[in-house]
Motif scaffolding. Structure first.
Motif, short mmCIF file in Angstrom:
data_model
loop_
_atom_site.label_atom_id
_atom_site.label_comp_id
_atom_site.label_asym_id
_atom_site.label_seq_id
_atom_site.Cartn_x
_atom_site.Cartn_y
_atom_site.Cartn_z
N ASN A 25 2.34 2.25 3.07
CA ASN A 25 2.14 2.67 1.91
C ASN A 25 2.53 1.94 0.70
N GLY A 26 1.70 1.59 -0.25
CA GLY A 26 2.12 0.70 -1.50
C GLY A 26 2.79 1.26 -2.54
N ASN A 27 3.45 0.69 -3.45
CA ASN A 27 3.96 1.22 -4.64
C ASN A 27 3.07 1.49 -5.91
N SER A 28 2.15 0.64 -5.70
CA SER A 28 1.10 0.70 -6.79
C SER A 28 -0.12 0.05 -6.28
N ALA A 29 -1.13 0.24 -6.99
CA ALA A 29 -2.56 -0.27 -6.78
C ALA A 29 -3.13 -0.97 -7.81
N VAL A 30 -3.83 -2.08 -7.59
CA VAL A 30 -4.63 -2.96 -8.53
C VAL A 30 -6.04 -2.25 -8.45
N LEU A 31 -6.41 -1.75 -9.68
CA LEU A 31 -7.78 -1.43 -9.87
C LEU A 31 -8.71 -2.37 -10.79
N ARG A 32 -10.05 -2.25 -10.54
CA ARG A 32 -10.91 -2.96 -11.66
C ARG A 32 -11.79 -1.95 -12.26
N GLY A 33 -11.92 -1.88 -13.50
CA GLY A 33 -12.97 -1.12 -14.31
C GLY A 33 -14.17 -1.78 -14.69
N CYS A 64 -1.52 5.03 -2.24
CA CYS A 64 -2.27 3.78 -1.99
C CYS A 64 -1.84 3.09 -0.50
N ARG A 65 -2.64 2.99 0.34
CA ARG A 65 -2.15 2.26 1.61
C ARG A 65 -3.08 1.15 1.99
N TYR A 66 -2.19 0.43 3.00
CA TYR A 66 -3.05 -0.72 3.36
C TYR A 66 -2.51 -1.36 4.72
N PRO A 67 -3.17 -1.78 5.59
CA PRO A 67 -2.64 -2.12 6.92
C PRO A 67 -1.70 -2.80 7.15
N ALA A 68 -0.60 -2.52 8.00
CA ALA A 68 0.65 -3.04 8.18
C ALA A 68 0.45 -4.37 8.64
N ASP A 69 -0.40 -4.79 9.31
CA ASP A 69 -0.49 -6.32 9.76
C ASP A 69 -1.28 -7.22 9.26
N ASN A 70 -1.90 -6.52 7.87
CA ASN A 70 -2.47 -7.27 6.93
C ASN A 70 -2.50 -6.88 5.41
N PRO A 71 -1.48 -7.29 4.78
CA PRO A 71 -0.95 -6.50 3.78
C PRO A 71 -1.87 -6.99 2.57
N THR A 72 -2.64 -7.97 2.64
CA THR A 72 -3.78 -8.41 1.58
C THR A 72 -5.05 -7.78 2.07
N GLY A 73 -5.03 -7.05 3.17
CA GLY A 73 -6.41 -6.77 3.53
C GLY A 73 -6.73 -5.21 3.01
N ASP A 74 -7.53 -4.68 3.57
CA ASP A 74 -8.29 -3.49 3.28
C ASP A 74 -7.39 -2.29 2.59
N ALA A 75 -7.53 -1.91 1.49
CA ALA A 75 -6.57 -0.91 0.73
C ALA A 75 -7.29 0.38 0.79
#
Length: 120
Positions: A25-33, A64-75
């Motif tokens: 689980n992430g603490n926040s998400a970066v979004l693009r509008g 917001c969730r992300y792969p544990a083995d790849n934090p910069t990967g797919d959110a």
């Protein structure tokens, strides 16, 4: 029919990954509008449980969730996008960073998609 199969396959793989504990689980998400009329983009970070205005819509982030083995990967982020004037909901559900068109915001002027989760 192919789109339905892809949606089901993606949903099953997300559910399997979360059930196996492979997602963090992430603490926040970066979004693009995107404002489709003038081509302007805006990046913004929203904390889990928070809301922010991106151009002419209010975006709320539930998770917001992300792969544990790849934090910069797919959110994967659970977003609610609504009209700031009358609270009309344009989108309510999971968005996937690598496949924004799979479950996209349906708005005539604005587009919002997930870039990544942050954990700090």
């Amino acid at each position: 029919m192919r789109l339905l199969s892809a949606v089901l396959a993606c949903g099953l793989s997300i559910g399997t990954a979360f059930a196996q504990g492979a997602a963090e689980n992430g603490n926040s998400a970066v979004l693009r509008g995107l404002d489709k009329v003038n081509g302007q983009t805006q990046d913004l970070e929203i904390p889990v449980g928070g809301s922010a205005e991106i151009f002419g819509v209010i975006v709320s982030l539930r998770e917001c969730r992300y792969p544990a083995d790849n934090p910069t990967g797919d959110a994967y982020a659970y977003l609610t996008v609504r009209n700031p004037n009358d609270a009309t909901v344009y989108f309510d559900g999971w968005m996937i960073a690598s496949s924004p068109a799979l479950n996209a915001l349906d708005h005539s002027r604005y587009d919002v998609w997930v870039m990544r989760c942050t954990s700090t």
